[in-house]
Design a protein around this motif. Structure first.
Motif, PDB file in Angstrom:
ATOM      1  N   GLU A   1       0.865  -1.177   0.000  1.00  0.00           N
ATOM      2  CA  GLU A   1       0.000   0.000   0.000  1.00  0.00           C
ATOM      3  C   GLU A   1       0.906   1.232   0.000  1.00  0.00           C
ATOM      4  O   GLU A   1       1.089   1.896   1.011  1.00  0.00           O
ATOM      5  CB  GLU A   1      -0.925  -0.030   1.227  1.00  0.00           C
ATOM      6  CG  GLU A   1      -2.280   0.616   0.961  1.00  0.00           C
ATOM      7  CD  GLU A   1      -2.182   2.094   0.709  1.00  0.00           C
ATOM      8  OE1 GLU A   1      -2.033   2.500  -0.464  1.00  0.00           O
ATOM      9  OE2 GLU A   1      -2.239   2.862   1.670  1.00  0.00           O
ATOM     10  N   ARG A   2       1.466   1.527  -1.155  1.00  0.00           N
ATOM     11  CA  ARG A   2       2.521   2.525  -1.292  1.00  0.00           C
ATOM     12  C   ARG A   2       2.033   3.732  -2.114  1.00  0.00           C
ATOM     13  O   ARG A   2       1.054   3.624  -2.860  1.00  0.00           O
ATOM     14  CB  ARG A   2       3.741   1.898  -1.960  1.00  0.00           C
ATOM     15  CG  ARG A   2       3.467   1.329  -3.326  1.00  0.00           C
ATOM     16  CD  ARG A   2       4.533   0.321  -3.761  1.00  0.00           C
ATOM     17  NE  ARG A   2       4.314  -0.112  -5.152  1.00  0.00           N
ATOM     18  CZ  ARG A   2       3.403  -1.006  -5.530  1.00  0.00           C
ATOM     19  NH1 ARG A   2       2.615  -1.568  -4.634  1.00  0.00           N
ATOM     20  NH2 ARG A   2       3.282  -1.331  -6.804  1.00  0.00           N
TER      21      ARG A   2
ATOM     22  N   GLU B   1       2.965   5.035  -4.834  1.00  0.00           N
ATOM     23  CA  GLU B   1       2.922   4.840  -6.286  1.00  0.00           C
ATOM     24  C   GLU B   1       1.567   4.346  -6.776  1.00  0.00           C
ATOM     25  O   GLU B   1       1.246   4.464  -7.967  1.00  0.00           O
ATOM     26  CB  GLU B   1       4.007   3.859  -6.709  1.00  0.00           C
ATOM     27  CG  GLU B   1       5.424   4.403  -6.614  1.00  0.00           C
ATOM     28  CD  GLU B   1       5.972   4.393  -5.185  1.00  0.00           C
ATOM     29  OE1 GLU B   1       7.035   4.984  -4.948  1.00  0.00           O
ATOM     30  OE2 GLU B   1       5.311   3.787  -4.291  1.00  0.00           O
ATOM     31  N   ARG B   2       0.769   3.782  -5.879  1.00  0.00           N
ATOM     32  CA  ARG B   2      -0.571   3.361  -6.280  1.00  0.00           C
ATOM     33  C   ARG B   2      -1.364   4.555  -6.831  1.00  0.00           C
ATOM     34  O   ARG B   2      -2.073   4.427  -7.827  1.00  0.00           O
ATOM     35  CB  ARG B   2      -1.324   2.757  -5.098  1.00  0.00           C
ATOM     36  CG  ARG B   2      -0.723   1.467  -4.550  1.00  0.00           C
ATOM     37  CD  ARG B   2      -1.560   0.924  -3.399  1.00  0.00           C
ATOM     38  NE  ARG B   2      -2.896   0.576  -3.850  1.00  0.00           N
ATOM     39  CZ  ARG B   2      -4.010   1.104  -3.382  1.00  0.00           C
ATOM     40  NH1 ARG B   2      -3.972   2.027  -2.418  1.00  0.00           N
ATOM     41  NH2 ARG B   2      -5.187   0.730  -3.848  1.00  0.00           N
TER      42      ARG B   2
ATOM     43  N   ARG C   1      -6.022   7.109  -0.621  1.00  0.00           N
ATOM     44  CA  ARG C   1      -5.335   6.156   0.221  1.00  0.00           C
ATOM     45  C   ARG C   1      -5.015   6.865   1.532  1.00  0.00           C
ATOM     46  O   ARG C   1      -4.866   8.080   1.543  1.00  0.00           O
ATOM     47  CB  ARG C   1      -4.067   5.582  -0.434  1.00  0.00           C
ATOM     48  CG  ARG C   1      -3.052   6.631  -0.855  1.00  0.00           C
ATOM     49  CD  ARG C   1      -1.877   6.012  -1.566  1.00  0.00           C
ATOM     50  NE  ARG C   1      -1.105   5.123  -0.696  1.00  0.00           N
ATOM     51  CZ  ARG C   1      -0.148   5.542   0.118  1.00  0.00           C
ATOM     52  NH1 ARG C   1       0.133   6.839   0.224  1.00  0.00           N
ATOM     53  NH2 ARG C   1       0.542   4.701   0.848  1.00  0.00           N
TER      54      ARG C   1
ATOM     55  N   ASP D   1      -7.982  -4.825  -7.371  1.00  0.00           N
ATOM     56  CA  ASP D   1      -7.102  -5.977  -7.150  1.00  0.00           C
ATOM     57  C   ASP D   1      -7.653  -7.271  -7.739  1.00  0.00           C
ATOM     58  O   ASP D   1      -6.994  -8.309  -7.676  1.00  0.00           O
ATOM     59  CB  ASP D   1      -6.791  -6.163  -5.657  1.00  0.00           C
ATOM     60  CG  ASP D   1      -7.988  -5.997  -4.759  1.00  0.00           C
ATOM     61  OD1 ASP D   1      -9.121  -5.869  -5.269  1.00  0.00           O
ATOM     62  OD2 ASP D   1      -7.799  -5.984  -3.526  1.00  0.00           O
TER      63      ASP D   1
ATOM     64  N   ASP E   1      -2.689  -8.571 -10.511  1.00  0.00           N
ATOM     65  CA  ASP E   1      -2.521  -8.795  -9.073  1.00  0.00           C
ATOM     66  C   ASP E   1      -2.488 -10.280  -8.736  1.00  0.00           C
ATOM     67  O   ASP E   1      -2.447 -10.648  -7.564  1.00  0.00           O
ATOM     68  CB  ASP E   1      -3.619  -8.079  -8.276  1.00  0.00           C
ATOM     69  CG  ASP E   1      -3.179  -6.701  -7.810  1.00  0.00           C
ATOM     70  OD1 ASP E   1      -2.095  -6.600  -7.218  1.00  0.00           O
ATOM     71  OD2 ASP E   1      -3.908  -5.722  -8.049  1.00  0.00           O
TER      72      ASP E   1
ATOM     73  N   TYR F   1      -2.811  -3.297  -6.410  1.00  0.00           N
ATOM     74  CA  TYR F   1      -1.409  -3.077  -6.017  1.00  0.00           C
ATOM     75  C   TYR F   1      -0.431  -3.124  -7.176  1.00  0.00           C
ATOM     76  O   TYR F   1       0.746  -2.856  -6.996  1.00  0.00           O
ATOM     77  CB  TYR F   1      -1.043  -4.077  -4.910  1.00  0.00           C
ATOM     78  CG  TYR F   1      -2.026  -3.937  -3.778  1.00  0.00           C
ATOM     79  CD1 TYR F   1      -1.951  -2.846  -2.917  1.00  0.00           C
ATOM     80  CD2 TYR F   1      -3.098  -4.808  -3.639  1.00  0.00           C
ATOM     81  CE1 TYR F   1      -2.902  -2.641  -1.929  1.00  0.00           C
ATOM     82  CE2 TYR F   1      -4.045  -4.623  -2.648  1.00  0.00           C
ATOM     83  CZ  TYR F   1      -3.944  -3.540  -1.807  1.00  0.00           C
ATOM     84  OH  TYR F   1      -4.887  -3.331  -0.845  1.00  0.00           O
ATOM     85  N   SER F   2      -0.890  -3.437  -8.378  1.00  0.00           N
ATOM     86  CA  SER F   2      -0.075  -3.334  -9.586  1.00  0.00           C
ATOM     87  C   SER F   2      -0.262  -1.942 -10.169  1.00  0.00           C
ATOM     88  O   SER F   2      -1.386  -1.524 -10.457  1.00  0.00           O
ATOM     89  CB  SER F   2      -0.498  -4.387 -10.617  1.00  0.00           C
ATOM     90  OG  SER F   2      -0.063  -4.031 -11.916  1.00  0.00           O
ATOM     91  N   ALA F   3       0.843  -1.206 -10.358  1.00  0.00           N
ATOM     92  CA  ALA F   3       0.739   0.162 -10.862  1.00  0.00           C
ATOM     93  C   ALA F   3       0.063   0.195 -12.235  1.00  0.00           C
ATOM     94  O   ALA F   3      -0.790   1.045 -12.491  1.00  0.00           O
ATOM     95  CB  ALA F   3       2.124   0.799 -10.931  1.00  0.00           C
TER      96      ALA F   3
ATOM     97  N   LEU G   1      -3.700  -0.595 -11.902  1.00  0.00           N
ATOM     98  CA  LEU G   1      -4.388   0.552 -11.313  1.00  0.00           C
ATOM     99  C   LEU G   1      -4.600   1.647 -12.349  1.00  0.00           C
ATOM    100  O   LEU G   1      -5.701   2.190 -12.489  1.00  0.00           O
ATOM    101  CB  LEU G   1      -3.584   1.097 -10.136  1.00  0.00           C
ATOM    102  CG  LEU G   1      -3.655   0.299  -8.839  1.00  0.00           C
ATOM    103  CD1 LEU G   1      -2.496   0.671  -7.922  1.00  0.00           C
ATOM    104  CD2 LEU G   1      -4.981   0.554  -8.138  1.00  0.00           C
TER     105      LEU G   1
END
Length: 379
Positions: free
Chosen positions: A55-56, A58-59, A152, A282, A287, A324-326, A329
């Motif tokens: 959960e960063r 970059e999302r 987020r 997700d 993902d 969670y995959s840039a 997303l």
């Protein structure tokens, strides 16, 4: 003659990037060991030596960069107001809100499942929760009919009294409570289509007949292990929770079947004043657990937009949850934003044999009596 694009309000604030938990918690080695075991079970090929918190920031930057590089006609960027204490306390215990606020400027894990805070997390959480409120206020004021909140930390795992599943405040629950208590929307409908069950949202509204929740997700024991078919509400809220547990590997066709066989008939029976969607990306195949792609999300969004037009004067708010995959997303959020703006969705990809279709039909049959009862209670 080409139809004019619909106005879509997109809520975003760069301060939500300040929520940046990372790494393991050296003060709790037993938690670290447990989390590594959990990751290894769900993602057997993960490299735990190079693990970073999923959960960063970059999302969000992946989504925002794509939307800015390829502008969509009809999109208006909006700044959310942070949720106030009284607004948060409509969905959360006062003691819990005070606890989260006391963590401003600090770092540390709040739960064994790697839910954590960093110095910028508290304002990020207030902005995430405030985005839904800002969106609903703008829609109520007639500024637009549709909104997409790019936020987020996510929210749907957080119950009233604790942090869980990367979530601090339950953003959509805060928005739903605001719609009912501040704006007078008597009936609010939520569809949570994240890959994980929205246990927090369920707990907050489990006995509330003013909020109808449909939740499609990977079946237990997949995290968080809840969301069984027979979890249908309690007391006056009995029959107002419709869980749709699906097998891992489901694709676009399964989610569209959930819409056609559960979401749409339940909505037509309930007659909501506003539709809210916990939008987790997700389920995208990147993902690695399910097999949806962005065409499925666009098709679902188009159908939800049409349903909102039919039932509640177009009022529809989407709130980002997981994913969670840039690339997944960015692609999915872009496709959804185009659909909200009115771009036709004529085709979508389907699996040759979608393992979720039968489960969706089974859930529809299980919930048929509850849906019939909804119609009797709201007319």
């Amino acid at each position: 003659m080409t139809a004019m694009p619909a106005t879509v309000l997109i809520y975003y604030d760069f301060r939500m990037l300040g929520h940046n938990p990372h790494g393991w918690d050296p003060e709790r080695p037993e938690w670290t060991d447990a989390v590594k075991a959990m990751i290894k079970l769900q993602y057997p090929n993960a490299n735990l030596d190079t693990y970073s918190h999923p959960e960063r920031p970059e999302r969000l930057t992946a989504i925002v960069d794509r939307l800015l590089l390829e502008p969509i006609e009809g999109v208006r960027w909006m700044l959310p107001a942070p949720a106030g204490t009284a607004q948060l306390e409509r969905a959360h215990d006062a003691a819990y809100v005070a606890h989260i606020e006391s963590l401003d400027g600090q770092s540390g894990w709040l739960s064994q499942d790697t839910t954590a805070v960093s110095p910028g997390s508290v304002i990020a959480a207030r902005l995430a929760a405030g985005s839904g409120i800002s969106a609903i206020e703008a829609i109520a004021a007639g500024e637009a009919e549709r909104a997409f909140c790019i936020v987020r930390p996510p929210g749907h795992h957080a119950p009233a009294d604790r942090a869980r599943g990367f979530c601090l405040y339950n953003n959509l629950a805060v928005a739903a409570a605001h719609a009912r208590k501040a704006l007078g929307y008597e009936r609010v409908m939520i569809w949570d289509l994240d890959m994980h069950h929205g246990n927090g949202t369920q707990a907050i509204f489990y006995d509330d007949p003013g909020v109808l929740v449909v939740d499609s997700h990977c079946a237990a024991p997949f995290y968080p292990g809840s969301g069984l078919l027979d979890e249908t509400g309690a007391g006056p809220g009995l029959g107002y929770h419709l869980n749709v547990p699906l097998p891992m590997g489901f694709g676009n066709a399964a989610l569209l079947k959930v819409f056609e066989q559960v979401v749409r008939p339940a909505a037509c029976a309930f007659r909501p004043d506003i539709l809210l969607v916990s939008t987790g990306f997700d389920c995208h195949y990147l993902d690695m657990v399910c097999n949806m792609n962005e065409t499925g999300y666009a098709a679902v969004t188009q159908r939800m937009s049409n349903l909102a037009d039919e039932l509640c004067e177009g009022r529809l708010v989407l709130m980002l949850e997981g994913g969670y995959s840039a690339k997944a997303l960015a692609d999915s959020a872009y496709a959804v934003s185009e659909a909200l703006a009115g771009k036709p969705v004529n085709t979508f990809n389907v699996l040759a044999d979608d393992p979720g279709c039968a489960a969706a039909s089974d859930a529809a049959a299980f919930h048929a009596s509850s849906i019939a009862a909804l119609k009797n209670q709201t007319h």
